[in-house]
Design a protein around this motif. Structure first.
Motif, PDB file in Angstrom:
ATOM      1  N   ARG A  32       0.838  -1.210   0.000  1.00  0.00           N
ATOM      2  CA  ARG A  32       0.000   0.000   0.000  1.00  0.00           C
ATOM      3  C   ARG A  32       0.868   1.252   0.000  1.00  0.00           C
ATOM      4  O   ARG A  32       0.585   2.220  -0.710  1.00  0.00           O
ATOM      5  CB  ARG A  32      -0.924  -0.019   1.216  1.00  0.00           C
ATOM      6  N   ALA A  33       1.938   1.240   0.777  1.00  0.00           N
ATOM      7  CA  ALA A  33       2.862   2.378   0.789  1.00  0.00           C
ATOM      8  C   ALA A  33       3.462   2.584  -0.604  1.00  0.00           C
ATOM      9  O   ALA A  33       3.549   3.723  -1.087  1.00  0.00           O
ATOM     10  CB  ALA A  33       3.968   2.147   1.820  1.00  0.00           C
ATOM     11  N   ILE A  34       3.840   1.509  -1.253  1.00  0.00           N
ATOM     12  CA  ILE A  34       4.421   1.597  -2.598  1.00  0.00           C
ATOM     13  C   ILE A  34       3.398   2.158  -3.582  1.00  0.00           C
ATOM     14  O   ILE A  34       3.731   3.001  -4.421  1.00  0.00           O
ATOM     15  CB  ILE A  34       4.941   0.215  -3.050  1.00  0.00           C
ATOM     16  N   GLN A  35       2.149   1.736  -3.470  1.00  0.00           N
ATOM     17  CA  GLN A  35       1.091   2.261  -4.343  1.00  0.00           C
ATOM     18  C   GLN A  35       0.956   3.781  -4.202  1.00  0.00           C
ATOM     19  O   GLN A  35       0.604   4.469  -5.150  1.00  0.00           O
ATOM     20  CB  GLN A  35      -0.253   1.625  -4.006  1.00  0.00           C
ATOM     21  N   ARG A  36       1.236   4.285  -3.020  1.00  0.00           N
ATOM     22  CA  ARG A  36       1.134   5.726  -2.739  1.00  0.00           C
ATOM     23  C   ARG A  36       2.397   6.490  -3.136  1.00  0.00           C
ATOM     24  O   ARG A  36       2.486   7.689  -2.906  1.00  0.00           O
ATOM     25  CB  ARG A  36       0.872   5.940  -1.255  1.00  0.00           C
ATOM     26  N   GLY A  37       3.394   5.775  -3.645  1.00  0.00           N
ATOM     27  CA  GLY A  37       4.638   6.423  -4.037  1.00  0.00           C
ATOM     28  C   GLY A  37       5.664   6.505  -2.929  1.00  0.00           C
ATOM     29  O   GLY A  37       6.693   7.175  -3.069  1.00  0.00           O
ATOM     30  N   GLU A  38       5.405   5.829  -1.807  1.00  0.00           N
ATOM     31  CA  GLU A  38       6.329   5.816  -0.676  1.00  0.00           C
ATOM     32  C   GLU A  38       7.251   4.601  -0.765  1.00  0.00           C
ATOM     33  O   GLU A  38       7.017   3.683  -1.548  1.00  0.00           O
ATOM     34  CB  GLU A  38       5.533   5.767   0.634  1.00  0.00           C
ATOM     35  N   GLN A  39       8.283   4.604   0.064  1.00  0.00           N
ATOM     36  CA  GLN A  39       9.187   3.460   0.139  1.00  0.00           C
ATOM     37  C   GLN A  39       8.704   2.509   1.234  1.00  0.00           C
ATOM     38  O   GLN A  39       8.207   2.952   2.268  1.00  0.00           O
ATOM     39  CB  GLN A  39      10.611   3.918   0.483  1.00  0.00           C
ATOM     40  N   PRO A  40       8.878   1.201   1.025  1.00  0.00           N
ATOM     41  CA  PRO A  40       8.563   0.261   2.113  1.00  0.00           C
ATOM     42  C   PRO A  40       9.569   0.426   3.262  1.00  0.00           C
ATOM     43  O   PRO A  40      10.623   1.038   3.082  1.00  0.00           O
ATOM     44  CB  PRO A  40       8.683  -1.116   1.454  1.00  0.00           C
ATOM     45  N   ASN A  41       9.230  -0.120   4.415  1.00  0.00           N
ATOM     46  CA  ASN A  41      10.099   0.008   5.600  1.00  0.00           C
ATOM     47  C   ASN A  41      11.445  -0.660   5.414  1.00  0.00           C
ATOM     48  O   ASN A  41      12.461  -0.146   5.867  1.00  0.00           O
ATOM     49  CB  ASN A  41       9.416  -0.582   6.839  1.00  0.00           C
ATOM     50  N   ASP A  42      11.475  -1.833   4.811  1.00  0.00           N
ATOM     51  CA  ASP A  42      12.710  -2.602   4.669  1.00  0.00           C
ATOM     52  C   ASP A  42      12.747  -3.193   3.263  1.00  0.00           C
ATOM     53  O   ASP A  42      11.949  -4.061   2.928  1.00  0.00           O
ATOM     54  CB  ASP A  42      12.761  -3.711   5.728  1.00  0.00           C
ATOM     55  N   GLY A  52      15.239  -1.799 -12.027  1.00  0.00           N
ATOM     56  CA  GLY A  52      14.150  -1.242 -11.230  1.00  0.00           C
ATOM     57  C   GLY A  52      13.502  -2.213 -10.257  1.00  0.00           C
ATOM     58  O   GLY A  52      12.581  -1.840  -9.542  1.00  0.00           O
ATOM     59  N   VAL A  53      13.975  -3.464 -10.205  1.00  0.00           N
ATOM     60  CA  VAL A  53      13.383  -4.448  -9.295  1.00  0.00           C
ATOM     61  C   VAL A  53      13.896  -4.198  -7.885  1.00  0.00           C
ATOM     62  O   VAL A  53      15.086  -3.989  -7.660  1.00  0.00           O
ATOM     63  CB  VAL A  53      13.695  -5.900  -9.724  1.00  0.00           C
ATOM     64  N   LYS A  54      12.958  -4.227  -6.947  1.00  0.00           N
ATOM     65  CA  LYS A  54      13.295  -4.111  -5.524  1.00  0.00           C
ATOM     66  C   LYS A  54      12.674  -5.284  -4.786  1.00  0.00           C
ATOM     67  O   LYS A  54      11.773  -5.949  -5.292  1.00  0.00           O
ATOM     68  CB  LYS A  54      12.805  -2.783  -4.959  1.00  0.00           C
ATOM     69  N   GLU A  55      13.150  -5.491  -3.587  1.00  0.00           N
ATOM     70  CA  GLU A  55      12.716  -6.623  -2.766  1.00  0.00           C
ATOM     71  C   GLU A  55      12.246  -6.098  -1.413  1.00  0.00           C
ATOM     72  O   GLU A  55      13.015  -5.460  -0.703  1.00  0.00           O
ATOM     73  CB  GLU A  55      13.906  -7.573  -2.589  1.00  0.00           C
ATOM     74  N   ILE A  56      10.981  -6.349  -1.089  1.00  0.00           N
ATOM     75  CA  ILE A  56      10.483  -6.066   0.257  1.00  0.00           C
ATOM     76  C   ILE A  56      10.967  -7.187   1.153  1.00  0.00           C
ATOM     77  O   ILE A  56      10.863  -8.366   0.800  1.00  0.00           O
ATOM     78  CB  ILE A  56       8.937  -6.018   0.293  1.00  0.00           C
ATOM     79  N   ARG A  57      11.474  -6.827   2.331  1.00  0.00           N
ATOM     80  CA  ARG A  57      11.961  -7.829   3.276  1.00  0.00           C
ATOM     81  C   ARG A  57      11.054  -7.815   4.511  1.00  0.00           C
ATOM     82  O   ARG A  57      10.879  -6.779   5.137  1.00  0.00           O
ATOM     83  CB  ARG A  57      13.409  -7.537   3.648  1.00  0.00           C
ATOM     84  N   ILE A  58      10.489  -8.973   4.814  1.00  0.00           N
ATOM     85  CA  ILE A  58       9.588  -9.110   5.964  1.00  0.00           C
ATOM     86  C   ILE A  58      10.171 -10.167   6.891  1.00  0.00           C
ATOM     87  O   ILE A  58      10.457 -11.288   6.463  1.00  0.00           O
ATOM     88  CB  ILE A  58       8.159  -9.512   5.512  1.00  0.00           C
ATOM     89  N   TRP A  59      10.328  -9.789   8.151  1.00  0.00           N
ATOM     90  CA  TRP A  59      10.896 -10.685   9.171  1.00  0.00           C
ATOM     91  C   TRP A  59       9.837 -10.956  10.235  1.00  0.00           C
ATOM     92  O   TRP A  59       9.292 -10.034  10.813  1.00  0.00           O
ATOM     93  CB  TRP A  59      12.098 -10.019   9.836  1.00  0.00           C
ATOM     94  N   THR A  60       9.580 -12.231  10.500  1.00  0.00           N
ATOM     95  CA  THR A  60       8.595 -12.594  11.537  1.00  0.00           C
ATOM     96  C   THR A  60       9.075 -13.802  12.330  1.00  0.00           C
ATOM     97  O   THR A  60       8.266 -14.575  12.817  1.00  0.00           O
ATOM     98  CB  THR A  60       7.230 -12.939  10.902  1.00  0.00           C
ATOM     99  N   GLY A  61      10.357 -13.994  12.444  1.00  0.00           N
ATOM    100  CA  GLY A  61      10.891 -15.258  12.934  1.00  0.00           C
ATOM    101  C   GLY A  61      11.277 -16.110  11.742  1.00  0.00           C
ATOM    102  O   GLY A  61      12.251 -16.832  11.754  1.00  0.00           O
ATOM    103  N   GLU A  62      10.490 -15.996  10.673  1.00  0.00           N
ATOM    104  CA  GLU A  62      10.852 -16.536   9.371  1.00  0.00           C
ATOM    105  C   GLU A  62      11.053 -15.337   8.448  1.00  0.00           C
ATOM    106  O   GLU A  62      10.680 -14.213   8.770  1.00  0.00           O
ATOM    107  CB  GLU A  62       9.745 -17.450   8.822  1.00  0.00           C
ATOM    108  N   THR A  63      11.620 -15.594   7.291  1.00  0.00           N
ATOM    109  CA  THR A  63      11.957 -14.528   6.356  1.00  0.00           C
ATOM    110  C   THR A  63      11.128 -14.659   5.091  1.00  0.00           C
ATOM    111  O   THR A  63      11.064 -15.734   4.508  1.00  0.00           O
ATOM    112  CB  THR A  63      13.457 -14.596   6.012  1.00  0.00           C
TER     113      THR A  63
END
Length: 111
Positions: A32-42, A52-63
């Motif tokens: 949703r942040a990306i849709q608004r033109g913002e950068q993701p947190n990580d 132009g490819v980027k990778e969102i990184r989500i950590w929850t104990g697993e990756t």
């Protein structure tokens, strides 16, 4: 400026839908942040996949990772979403990202 739509390439939407609920919520918040033109947190750039490819990184104990492209005016393209099992991104995930990048480029030629 209105939010950009998301175009899902391959099984990327189904893959995110198969993530645990907490991961889906975090992924949705970041997209949703990306849709608004913002950068993701990580995130980080993934030039080995494509320009132009980027990778969102989500950590929850697993990756978890989500490859996306947001540089085009018409949409955010989600290429691949997966549970990362080791520190290094697997060759299979890199290759699938590259393949879907090519699918995205062919799709854009027909817009």
């Amino acid at each position: 400026m209105p939010d950009k739509p998301i175009y899902w390439i391959g099984s990327s939407k189904d893959d995110i839908c198969s993530f645990p609920e907490d991961v889906r919520k975090k992924a949705g918040f970041q997209l949703r942040a990306i849709q608004r033109g913002e950068q993701p947190n990580d995130f980080k750039s993934m030039p080995t996949i494509g320009k132009g490819v980027k990778e969102i990184r989500i950590w929850t104990g697993e990756t978890y990772r989500i490859f996306y492209v947001a540089k085009f005016l018409e949409a955010v393209y989600v290429l691949h979403a997966f549970n990362k099992k080791s520190q290094k991104t697997s060759r299979q995930d890199i290759d699938l990202g590259k393949q879907r990048y090519q699918q995205m480029m062919k799709f854009r030629e027909n817009l």
